[in-house]
Motif scaffolding. Sequence first.
Motif, mmCIF file in Angstrom:
data_model
loop_
_atom_site.group_PDB
_atom_site.id
_atom_site.type_symbol
_atom_site.label_atom_id
_atom_site.label_comp_id
_atom_site.label_asym_id
_atom_site.label_seq_id
_atom_site.Cartn_x
_atom_site.Cartn_y
_atom_site.Cartn_z
ATOM 1 N N UNK A 1 -20.742 -119.833 -50.851
ATOM 2 C CA UNK A 1 -21.515 -118.701 -50.619
ATOM 3 C C UNK A 1 -21.107 -117.620 -50.514
ATOM 4 N N UNK A 2 -20.823 -117.844 -49.153
ATOM 5 C CA UNK A 2 -19.435 -116.649 -48.743
ATOM 6 C C UNK A 2 -19.529 -115.993 -49.715
ATOM 7 N N UNK A 3 -18.507 -116.237 -50.081
ATOM 8 C CA UNK A 3 -16.972 -115.604 -51.189
ATOM 9 C C UNK A 3 -18.366 -115.055 -51.915
ATOM 10 N N UNK A 4 -19.409 -115.102 -52.085
ATOM 11 C CA UNK A 4 -19.977 -114.625 -53.574
ATOM 12 C C UNK A 4 -20.605 -113.954 -53.279
ATOM 13 N N UNK A 5 -20.961 -114.487 -52.058
ATOM 14 C CA UNK A 5 -21.702 -112.348 -51.576
ATOM 15 C C UNK A 5 -21.729 -111.414 -51.060
ATOM 16 N N UNK A 6 -22.279 -110.147 -52.129
ATOM 17 C CA UNK A 6 -21.675 -108.631 -51.495
ATOM 18 C C UNK A 6 -22.992 -107.976 -51.884
ATOM 19 N N UNK A 7 -23.792 -107.527 -50.836
ATOM 20 C CA UNK A 7 -22.344 -107.218 -49.632
ATOM 21 C C UNK A 7 -22.306 -108.402 -48.556
ATOM 22 N N UNK A 8 -21.803 -107.686 -47.207
ATOM 23 C CA UNK A 8 -21.451 -108.890 -46.428
ATOM 24 C C UNK A 8 -22.590 -109.996 -46.119
ATOM 25 N N UNK A 9 -22.499 -111.282 -45.581
ATOM 26 C CA UNK A 9 -23.805 -111.784 -45.020
ATOM 27 C C UNK A 9 -24.346 -110.879 -44.115
ATOM 28 N N UNK A 10 -25.711 -110.807 -44.103
ATOM 29 C CA UNK A 10 -26.215 -110.316 -42.496
ATOM 30 C C UNK A 10 -26.202 -111.392 -41.374
ATOM 31 N N UNK A 11 -27.033 -111.266 -40.032
ATOM 32 C CA UNK A 11 -26.889 -111.979 -39.186
ATOM 33 C C UNK A 11 -27.447 -113.195 -39.230
#
Length: 800
Positions: free
Chosen positions: A714-724
Amino acid sequence: MGAGRMDWRTGALRSEVEGAEASRTDRELQSGERTHGPVNATADIDWSKVANMSARHLKMLIEAAAKHGRPEYLDSIIQHVLTDYASEDRFEVLSALLALSTLDGGKLLSKKKLRTLVQDLQSSNKLSLSDIPKHVLLGAATATLSSPVDRSADFPLIVALWPHILPHCVAPGTHDKDRLPAHPAWILIAFTHRLMILDCRVQALECLKILMANHVVPERASRAVSLSVTDFEIVTTTILANACTERGWFLQALSLFTDLLDKRGAVQEHTFHLGLLVVSALLHSSDPRRLQASARTLSRLLTSSVHVLGKGAALQKVLAAFYKQAQTPEDAPTVETIYALTTLPSIRAHHTFPPPRGPTLLSLFLHICETSQNTKLARLLAQQIADEVEDVEIPFNDRDRLIAAIASAGFAGPARALWERFAVREGARRVLGSAKTMMRLVSLFTNLARRRPYNGSEPPAAADDMHGQDSLSDVGLQADVGDEIAIGIKMFTEALELRQSNLKRAPPDSAAAAAISSISVASPYIDDPIPNPIPVPSDATHPHAQDLYAFAHRVIAAFHHAKQPLHLAHHFDLNALARAYFLLSAHTLGFRVLLTIARHQPHGLDIHDANVALSAIARCDATRAAEMLGRMAATGLDPDAVSFGTVIHYALVQENVSLAKTLLARARERRLQLSYQTIGALLHRCAKGFSGTNTTTTTSTTKAKEDLDLVLALVAACNPAPSARMGLDCVATAVRADDPVRAVAFWRLLVKDKMGWKKREHVEARRRVAESIRCHVASRSLGEGEALKMLAELREGVVR
């Protein structure tokens, strides 16, 4: 003749020399500003020569200093002219200095210097202030009024300038080229008021008499003063303010009242009514600044006049006029400020003011909910609208939007009261047939009914407020829905095939038709019979939950009836109706509506309809919904990111992590970007675990590691970067998977520099990671050196 020619040449030569000197001084000012700075630029000027300079030379020096904004240079010129310059041109030079008050808003000349110049000119034996050009006199007067009150300077300036400005005044209505703020009549009115502020009552009264005798202040301005008012300051300010409003100077009238308010501080009853009089006049003007100016004064009256609000009827009328003028979304922040003040307990104890009326009401509520996000004030406004609906004017075109907005904010009681009130009024079809209003109400009330089982006889205190609740609740589903879903899948498949073959009126298959006929009963609706009433879900055992479901049924039935016949209804309305049935777990009815879309709409099912069907199927069985993704693609309706995100979400809800990972991989193969919100929701689901607890004892380490693999995807698929916030969920998942190294890596990448170290969530996350690190050190699966580095970075102390 020769001597005369010689004198002429000598005079011309002297003029050229003086001109060259003035030009050199101008250059010195510029170069001095560059090399010596603003303070030392005048160090090279020989001030001893000022007494022998010509008026032309001095005026050029004054112009140069004013041009370059050098007040300290001008102060030196004024000082030497007043003390050393005795030429016959002294009056001309002083006039030039006085003209500085007309430049740069009077900032080049302090009020004390202005007073000194005026007094020196006044004592001149050769000429008087009457010989000063009109615009210079008015500029000096405007500079006097624009600066803060100074008793030592204001009084002598007013006394000196007054008699020379009076001849320039004209009566109201006479053609006049002067403009504010340098209008002679306004200056004399402001002078009179300034004398009153200075407590020079005798002089102020004398000036007022002169203004009335010369018709600068019309006689009718004094007739508006009540005979019961004996306060000199109130009477004078009222007369002068009326004189301003007679000329259309509404902001100037307001400034007179503001000056009086600044002097007095506390607001008495007569002051209160004077303020209302001035604000009311301003609100009925066309001045574009009227709202902001009125709001500032109303704020002061509301906060400073609590003890006189018992007679709030007059203020209520002014507030109504204020709200009426503020009908655009840009005015909503100003309206919110005033409305919030009227709802303060200290004010409501004396008088209850109604909310805005007309178009202002909807724009205010939307602003409070969406921009200010003031839930408390929004709830109070919604309740006030519902309680006083008979007295609150809600435009016909805003009724459905207002109910939808109130329901969207989660205020069930006011939303229901308004819907029931307008459902029986003329023009009810607009409210009953609004797809958005229907969806908001059904979503809110079904979620309230499913929220939690009630332990007592009364519903929970929060049952009337679902602010921020997700419309796709994961609880309260009926257990026995397998047959309905099976029928629904057949109907959905047929709808896809109809789309593929472009057959708009093909009859449904026999199994689906039999199922429909078996659950349908007689209905007052001619075209499309529906169950009457729709069966209540089996989990609705509490009377309050049953009442909530019953109201949702009423809303759907009214909408269904308003859209008869369904085959002629708009595509958007049919989509909303299907979603509403699915929310109530009336799956067959929802699929029946989708089949109606496939048979009668020009383009058949679209991806939005398909996603509604997928959501209903996945909510009951994510595996079957995943199979439908393939059928959609086979019939030419390619699933989009929402399709995959919906099925992945419910796969995780049903603890089918392997299916979620498979679907996520398929979505990435198709280069579909899941929405930021979807990824955030999935990460949060992984973080809290599928047993509803954050402890690792309820979920096996193997299962937690599978969750961690999904998080990485999921992190790799997230755009823009994940939030805090997403980063905290990643950290929590890594801790559950007993992987402190990855937990620290997630924390370093997504949380460390993005969230305050003292935030409770951040402190708790670091503490849990540190505990995991210490456990691994104790079991010797992590070296002490590496552990110390990670703990130091986390600021969590030592290993043991």
